[in-house]
Enzyme design. Structure first.
Site, PDB file in Angstrom:
ATOM      1  N   GLY A 153       0.782  -1.236   0.000  1.00 16.97           N
ATOM      2  CA  GLY A 153       0.000   0.000   0.000  1.00 16.97           C
ATOM      3  C   GLY A 153       0.808   1.277   0.000  1.00 16.97           C
ATOM      4  N   ASN A 158       1.746   2.984  -2.573  1.00 10.56           N
ATOM      5  CA  ASN A 158       1.114   3.927  -3.519  1.00 10.56           C
ATOM      6  C   ASN A 158      -0.185   4.489  -2.941  1.00 10.56           C
ATOM      7  OD1 ASN A 158       2.569   4.191  -6.244  1.00 10.56           O
ATOM      8  ND2 ASN A 158       2.758   2.018  -5.729  1.00 10.56           N
ATOM      9  N   MET A 198      -3.694  -6.716  -7.495  1.00  7.15           N
ATOM     10  CA  MET A 198      -3.129  -7.829  -8.247  1.00  7.15           C
ATOM     11  C   MET A 198      -4.206  -8.834  -8.671  1.00  7.15           C
ATOM     12  SD  MET A 198      -0.196  -6.585  -8.108  1.00  7.15           S
ATOM     13  CE  MET A 198       1.017  -7.761  -8.667  1.00  7.15           C
ATOM     14  N   ILE A 203      -6.601 -10.112 -12.215  1.00  4.47           N
ATOM     15  CA  ILE A 203      -6.971  -9.999 -13.622  1.00  4.47           C
ATOM     16  C   ILE A 203      -8.477  -9.751 -13.638  1.00  4.47           C
ATOM     17  CG2 ILE A 203      -7.203 -11.263 -15.788  1.00  4.47           C
ATOM     18  CD1 ILE A 203      -4.606 -12.750 -15.012  1.00  4.47           C
ATOM     19  N   LEU A 204      -8.891  -8.692 -14.327  1.00  4.37           N
ATOM     20  CA  LEU A 204     -10.292  -8.268 -14.271  1.00  4.37           C
ATOM     21  C   LEU A 204     -11.041  -8.721 -15.516  1.00  4.37           C
ATOM     22  CD1 LEU A 204      -9.323  -4.838 -12.844  1.00  4.37           C
ATOM     23  CD2 LEU A 204     -10.705  -6.542 -11.633  1.00  4.37           C
ATOM     24  N   ASN A 214      -4.837   2.040 -14.016  1.00  6.51           N
ATOM     25  CA  ASN A 214      -3.922   1.107 -13.358  1.00  6.51           C
ATOM     26  C   ASN A 214      -2.495   1.626 -13.443  1.00  6.51           C
ATOM     27  OD1 ASN A 214      -3.089  -1.442 -12.182  1.00  6.51           O
ATOM     28  ND2 ASN A 214      -2.334  -2.020 -14.210  1.00  6.51           N
ATOM     29  N   HIS A 269       1.414   0.482 -13.583  1.00  3.78           N
ATOM     30  CA  HIS A 269       2.193  -0.713 -13.922  1.00  3.78           C
ATOM     31  C   HIS A 269       3.683  -0.358 -13.944  1.00  3.78           C
ATOM     32  CE1 HIS A 269       2.753  -4.744 -15.467  1.00  3.78           C
ATOM     33  NE2 HIS A 269       3.645  -4.240 -16.300  1.00  3.78           N
TER      34      HIS A 269
HETATM   35  C1  GRF Z   1       3.621  -1.377  -7.571  1.00  2.00           C
HETATM   36  O1  GRF Z   1       4.937  -1.611  -8.024  1.00  2.00           O
HETATM   37  C2  GRF Z   1       2.674  -1.436  -8.725  1.00  2.00           C
HETATM   38  O2  GRF Z   1       3.180  -0.918  -9.892  1.00  2.00           O
HETATM   39  C3  GRF Z   1       2.476  -2.916  -8.845  1.00  2.00           C
HETATM   40  O3  GRF Z   1       2.364  -3.347  -7.514  1.00  2.00           O
HETATM   41  C4  GRF Z   1       3.147  -2.504  -6.677  1.00  2.00           C
HETATM   42  C5  GRF Z   1       2.285  -2.019  -5.546  1.00  2.00           C
HETATM   43  O4  GRF Z   1       3.016  -1.572  -4.470  1.00  2.00           O
HETATM   44  N1  GRF Z   1       1.399  -3.249  -9.713  1.00  2.00           N
HETATM   45  P1  GRF Z   1       2.311  -0.897  -3.202  1.00  2.00           P
HETATM   46  O5  GRF Z   1       1.346  -1.899  -2.619  1.00  2.00           O
HETATM   47  O6  GRF Z   1       1.610   0.346  -3.678  1.00  2.00           O
HETATM   48  O7  GRF Z   1       3.411  -0.580  -2.236  1.00  2.00           O
END
Ligand code: GRF
Length: 183
Positions: free
Chosen positions: A12, A14, A88, A90-91, A103, A105
Site C-alpha cells: 500500500g 502507492n 493484483m 486480472i479483471l 492502473n 504498472h
Molecule cells: C507497484 O509496483 C505497482 O506498480 C504494482 O504493484 C506494486 C504495488 O506496491 N502493480 P504498493 O502496494 O503500492 O506498495
C-alpha cells in the site's frame, strides 16, 4: 469534491502516496477496497480514517462472481474514478465494462505486461525502463496509456536500487495522472 476509490492488494505504499498528495486536496478517497485480508495497506487507510472494504477473492468461485460483487461495492459510491494501485487481479469484462478505472504498472508498457514486471525489465537488455499509468480494459495491462516516465538503466544497480527508482517514478506519475483526469 470529486470522489475516487483506490483498490490495492499489498503493502500500500502507492495508497499512502495518494492519501498524502490527493486526499482532501484534489479528490476524496471515499473508500478503499482490497482482495487481501492481510494487506499492509489496510492499516494505512484505517490510520487515515478512510474506510476499507475487504473483499476476499478466495471466497468466490470464479473471477466473474468476484467482479460482480466488486462492481456492486464500487457503484454504491458512484466514484468519478477508480484507481488500481497494486491491485493484483486480472479483471473480467464484468468489471472493465462498467467501471472507469486506471492502473499503475511498473514497466514502460507495452513492454513487460503482467506479473514480475520489475524483475523482468531489470534482467532484460532494455536500457530505457520506466513506469506507466493506463486505462483499464479487458486486455491485461493493455489499455490506452495516460502517462509514462522513463529512466536509463544503470548497469551497476542492484535489483533493489533499480526497484527504488521504479517506485519513485510511480509516486510521481500516479498522483499526476489522477489530478490530470479529475481536473
Ligand atoms: C507497484 O509496483 C505497482 O506498480 C504494482 O504493484 C506494486 C504495488 O506496491 N502493480 P504498493 O502496494 O503500492 O506498495
Amino acid at each position: 469534491m470529486k470522489k475516487i476509490i483506490v483498490l490495492f492488494s499489498g503493502e500500500g505504499s502507492n495508497l499512502a502516496n495518494i492519501i498524502k498528495h490527493i486526499h482532501n486536496q484534489h479528490a476524496n478517497i471515499v473508500c478503499t477496497i482490497t482482495n487481501n485480508p492481510n494487506a499492509g495497506g489496510i492499516s494505512i487507510a484505517t490510520n487515515a480514517n478512510i474506510p476499507v472494504l475487504i473483499c476476499d477473492n478466495t471466497l468466490y468461485a470464479n473471477r466473474e462472481e468476484y467482479d460482480t460483487v466488486l462492481v456492486q461495492l464500487i457503484q454504491k459510491h458512484s466514484p468519478d474514478l477508480v484507481v488500481l494501485a497494486g491491485f493484483m487481479r486480472i479483471l473480467t469484462p464484468i468489471f472493465t465494462n462498467s467501471v472507469r478505472s486506471i492502473n499503475l504498472h511498473p514497466s514502460l508498457l507495452p513492454a513487460f505486461k503482467g506479473s514480475k514486471a520489475i524483475e523482468r525489465s531489470f534482467q532484460s537488455d532494455e536500457t530505457v525502463c520506466g513506469v506507466t499509468v493506463h486505462w483499464v480494459n479487458d486486455e491485461l495491462d493493455g489499455g490506452d496509456i495516460i502517462l509514462q516516465k522513463s529512466f536509463t538503466k544503470d548497469l551497476n544497480d542492484t535489483l533493489e536500487e533499480f526497484s527504488a527508482k521504479i517506485r519513485q517514478l510511480e509516486y510521481e506519475i500516479l498522483p499526476q495522472s489522477i489530478i490530470h483526469l479529475l481536473t
